[in-house]
Design a protein around this motif. Structure first.
Motif, PDB file in Angstrom:
ATOM      1  N   ASN A  46       0.813  -1.223   0.000  1.00  0.00           N
ATOM      2  CA  ASN A  46       0.000   0.000   0.000  1.00  0.00           C
ATOM      3  C   ASN A  46       0.841   1.264   0.000  1.00  0.00           C
ATOM      4  O   ASN A  46       0.320   2.355  -0.150  1.00  0.00           O
ATOM      5  CB  ASN A  46      -0.878   0.056   1.271  1.00  0.00           C
ATOM      6  N   LYS A  47       2.141   1.105   0.227  1.00  0.00           N
ATOM      7  CA  LYS A  47       3.012   2.279   0.393  1.00  0.00           C
ATOM      8  C   LYS A  47       3.499   2.780  -0.975  1.00  0.00           C
ATOM      9  O   LYS A  47       4.146   2.039  -1.726  1.00  0.00           O
ATOM     10  CB  LYS A  47       4.201   1.869   1.273  1.00  0.00           C
ATOM     11  N   THR A  48       3.179   4.028  -1.301  1.00  0.00           N
ATOM     12  CA  THR A  48       3.683   4.612  -2.551  1.00  0.00           C
ATOM     13  C   THR A  48       5.029   5.261  -2.256  1.00  0.00           C
ATOM     14  O   THR A  48       5.096   6.269  -1.549  1.00  0.00           O
ATOM     15  CB  THR A  48       2.686   5.652  -3.109  1.00  0.00           C
ATOM     16  N   ALA A  49       6.094   4.678  -2.769  1.00  0.00           N
ATOM     17  CA  ALA A  49       7.439   5.209  -2.497  1.00  0.00           C
ATOM     18  C   ALA A  49       7.828   6.254  -3.533  1.00  0.00           C
ATOM     19  O   ALA A  49       8.538   7.216  -3.234  1.00  0.00           O
ATOM     20  CB  ALA A  49       8.455   4.069  -2.497  1.00  0.00           C
ATOM     21  N   VAL A  50       7.371   6.062  -4.773  1.00  0.00           N
ATOM     22  CA  VAL A  50       7.682   6.999  -5.869  1.00  0.00           C
ATOM     23  C   VAL A  50       6.380   7.236  -6.628  1.00  0.00           C
ATOM     24  O   VAL A  50       5.694   6.290  -7.002  1.00  0.00           O
ATOM     25  CB  VAL A  50       8.759   6.410  -6.805  1.00  0.00           C
ATOM     26  N   GLY A  71      17.194  14.516  -1.432  1.00  0.00           N
ATOM     27  CA  GLY A  71      15.954  14.457  -0.663  1.00  0.00           C
ATOM     28  C   GLY A  71      16.217  13.859   0.699  1.00  0.00           C
ATOM     29  O   GLY A  71      17.225  13.173   0.893  1.00  0.00           O
ATOM     30  N   PRO A  72      15.331  14.118   1.642  1.00  0.00           N
ATOM     31  CA  PRO A  72      15.519  13.591   2.996  1.00  0.00           C
ATOM     32  C   PRO A  72      15.332  12.070   3.051  1.00  0.00           C
ATOM     33  O   PRO A  72      14.902  11.461   2.063  1.00  0.00           O
ATOM     34  CB  PRO A  72      14.423  14.302   3.799  1.00  0.00           C
ATOM     35  N   ASN A  73      15.604  11.479   4.204  1.00  0.00           N
ATOM     36  CA  ASN A  73      15.420  10.026   4.374  1.00  0.00           C
ATOM     37  C   ASN A  73      13.986   9.638   4.024  1.00  0.00           C
ATOM     38  O   ASN A  73      13.047  10.325   4.415  1.00  0.00           O
ATOM     39  CB  ASN A  73      15.671   9.611   5.827  1.00  0.00           C
ATOM     40  N   GLY A  74      13.871   8.554   3.276  1.00  0.00           N
ATOM     41  CA  GLY A  74      12.539   8.048   2.949  1.00  0.00           C
ATOM     42  C   GLY A  74      11.881   8.753   1.774  1.00  0.00           C
ATOM     43  O   GLY A  74      10.736   8.450   1.430  1.00  0.00           O
ATOM     44  N   ALA A  75      12.592   9.684   1.137  1.00  0.00           N
ATOM     45  CA  ALA A  75      11.990  10.446   0.023  1.00  0.00           C
ATOM     46  C   ALA A  75      11.728   9.569  -1.200  1.00  0.00           C
ATOM     47  O   ALA A  75      10.873   9.887  -2.023  1.00  0.00           O
ATOM     48  CB  ALA A  75      12.891  11.613  -0.359  1.00  0.00           C
ATOM     49  N   GLY A  76      12.499   8.487  -1.327  1.00  0.00           N
ATOM     50  CA  GLY A  76      12.319   7.597  -2.481  1.00  0.00           C
ATOM     51  C   GLY A  76      13.538   7.530  -3.387  1.00  0.00           C
ATOM     52  O   GLY A  76      13.481   6.966  -4.484  1.00  0.00           O
TER      53      GLY A  76
HETATM   54  P1  ATP Z   1      17.124   6.819   2.657  1.00  0.00           P
HETATM   55  O1  ATP Z   1      17.860   8.087   2.471  1.00  0.00           O
HETATM   56  O2  ATP Z   1      16.666   6.612   4.089  1.00  0.00           O
HETATM   57  O3  ATP Z   1      17.784   5.618   2.075  1.00  0.00           O
HETATM   58  P2  ATP Z   1      15.400   7.025   0.336  1.00  0.00           P
HETATM   59  O4  ATP Z   1      15.143   8.422  -0.097  1.00  0.00           O
HETATM   60  O5  ATP Z   1      16.423   6.259  -0.396  1.00  0.00           O
HETATM   61  O6  ATP Z   1      15.697   6.999   1.885  1.00  0.00           O
HETATM   62  P3  ATP Z   1      13.661   4.781  -0.160  1.00  0.00           P
HETATM   63  O7  ATP Z   1      14.586   3.814   0.494  1.00  0.00           O
HETATM   64  O8  ATP Z   1      13.524   4.723  -1.636  1.00  0.00           O
HETATM   65  O9  ATP Z   1      14.006   6.273   0.274  1.00  0.00           O
HETATM   66  O10 ATP Z   1      12.221   4.577   0.509  1.00  0.00           O
HETATM   67  C1  ATP Z   1      11.070   5.327   0.116  1.00  0.00           C
HETATM   68  C2  ATP Z   1       9.888   4.879   0.969  1.00  0.00           C
HETATM   69  O11 ATP Z   1       9.547   3.533   0.648  1.00  0.00           O
HETATM   70  C3  ATP Z   1      10.163   4.908   2.464  1.00  0.00           C
HETATM   71  O12 ATP Z   1       8.989   5.306   3.125  1.00  0.00           O
HETATM   72  C4  ATP Z   1      10.484   3.451   2.796  1.00  0.00           C
HETATM   73  O13 ATP Z   1      10.128   3.155   4.120  1.00  0.00           O
HETATM   74  C5  ATP Z   1       9.611   2.700   1.796  1.00  0.00           C
HETATM   75  N1  ATP Z   1      10.214   1.416   1.385  1.00  0.00           N
HETATM   76  C6  ATP Z   1      11.430   1.243   0.811  1.00  0.00           C
HETATM   77  N2  ATP Z   1      11.656  -0.055   0.533  1.00  0.00           N
HETATM   78  C7  ATP Z   1      10.550  -0.714   0.950  1.00  0.00           C
HETATM   79  C8  ATP Z   1      10.143  -2.090   0.929  1.00  0.00           C
HETATM   80  N3  ATP Z   1      10.943  -3.048   0.419  1.00  0.00           N
HETATM   81  N4  ATP Z   1       8.936  -2.396   1.443  1.00  0.00           N
HETATM   82  C9  ATP Z   1       8.118  -1.441   1.958  1.00  0.00           C
HETATM   83  N5  ATP Z   1       8.431  -0.129   1.982  1.00  0.00           N
HETATM   84  C10 ATP Z   1       9.615   0.233   1.493  1.00  0.00           C
END
Ligand code: ATP
Length: 232
Positions: free
Chosen positions: A15-19, A36-41
């Motif tokens: 259900n989680k939209t990452a991008v 982008g900050p942590n978790g930005a995608g």
């Molecule tokens: P970071 O700097 O912390 O590495 P990021 O910008 O690289 O962050 P992503 O790792 O791409 O971000 O994650 C984007 C979102 O998707 C976050 O909310 C993360 O929790 C979620 N996410 C990433 N991988 C998965 C996965 N395998 N299953 C579920 N959610 C995920």
């Protein structure tokens, strides 16, 4: 023609939209920072571009490749947390990586020595076990592995964020040199790293690109050095 063109790219994990519906393209020879900050995608976008993840929807078109091809021989990729065989020497590791990239043993040896020189690992150090390398040395070795097959695009996921100041400087210097030879896309959450080395920035927030352009363009737009405002 753009080296890479990303159209309406989305990636969901359950259900989680990452991008979410991301569009961008860039020309050959550029150095692009995905910031982008942590978790930005960021990681999700880079893994999708390199072919390790399948997009939920959207397309990635790489010059000279069929649309949505799963095989990306023109891309070299260094993950955020690369793994090494610590018991191998740096030179053995690169020769092994070269053979995995379908170079003959002789070609792999030649390419390994050429790359060890390029990344500044001395002959003595190249015959040491990787477990004895510093963080900066390991990261430079990882970059050498990523370009062993001479890709046109090098993708680096947070290449300096885990390094101490010396390691960071070594890797930034290497990236600066590699910019003359290939297109680079790298992620970071530190604006000054992006400012120092990239030609263009893509600002990512909650899985969406909220701004793009050169640092000067962004500064002019926000009339401040605080580009972080774009995230608000
Ligand atoms: P970071 O700097 O912390 O590495 P990021 O910008 O690289 O962050 P992503 O790792 O791409 O971000 O994650 C984007 C979102 O998707 C976050 O909310 C993360 O929790 C979620 N996410 C990433 N991988 C998965 C996965 N395998 N299953 C579920 N959610 C995920």
């Amino acid at each position: 023609m753009a080296l890479i063109k990303v159209n309406n790219l989305s990636k969901r994990y359950g259900n989680k939209t990452a991008v979410n519906n991301v569009n961008f393209d860039f020309e050959r020879g550029k150095c692009i920072a995905l910031i982008g900050p942590n978790g930005a995608g960021k990681t999700t976008i880079l893994r999708t571009l390199s072919g390790l993840l399948k997009p939920t929807s959207g397309t990635i078109q790489f010059a000279d490749e069929k649309e949505n091809s799963d095989i990306r021989p023109h891309i070299g990729y260094l993950p955020q947390y690369p793994s090494f065989y610590g018991w191998m020497t740096g030179r053995e590791f690169l020769i092994f990586s070269g053979e995995l990239a379908y170079l003959s043993k002789d070609e792999a040896k030649k390419r390994a020595d050429e790359l060890l020189k390029k990344i500044g690992i001395s002959e003595g150090a190249s015959n040491e076990r990787i477990s004895r390398y510093s963080g900066g040395m390991k990261q430079r070795l990882g970059i050498a592995q990523a370009i062993i097959h001479r890709p046109k695009l090098l993708i680096l996921d947070e290449p300096v964020s885990s390094l101490d100041p010396i390691g960071r400087r070594e890797v930034m210097t290497l990236m600066e040199e590699l910019k003359n030879e290939m297109t680079i896309l790298f992620s970071t959450h530190i604006l000054s790293d992006a400012d120092e080395i990239s030609d263009e920035l893509l600002l990512l927030h909650n899985g969406e690109i909220v701004e793009s352009g050169s640092m000067d363009e962004l500064r002019a737009k926000y009339q401040t050095s605080k580009i972080e405002l774009a995230f608000e």
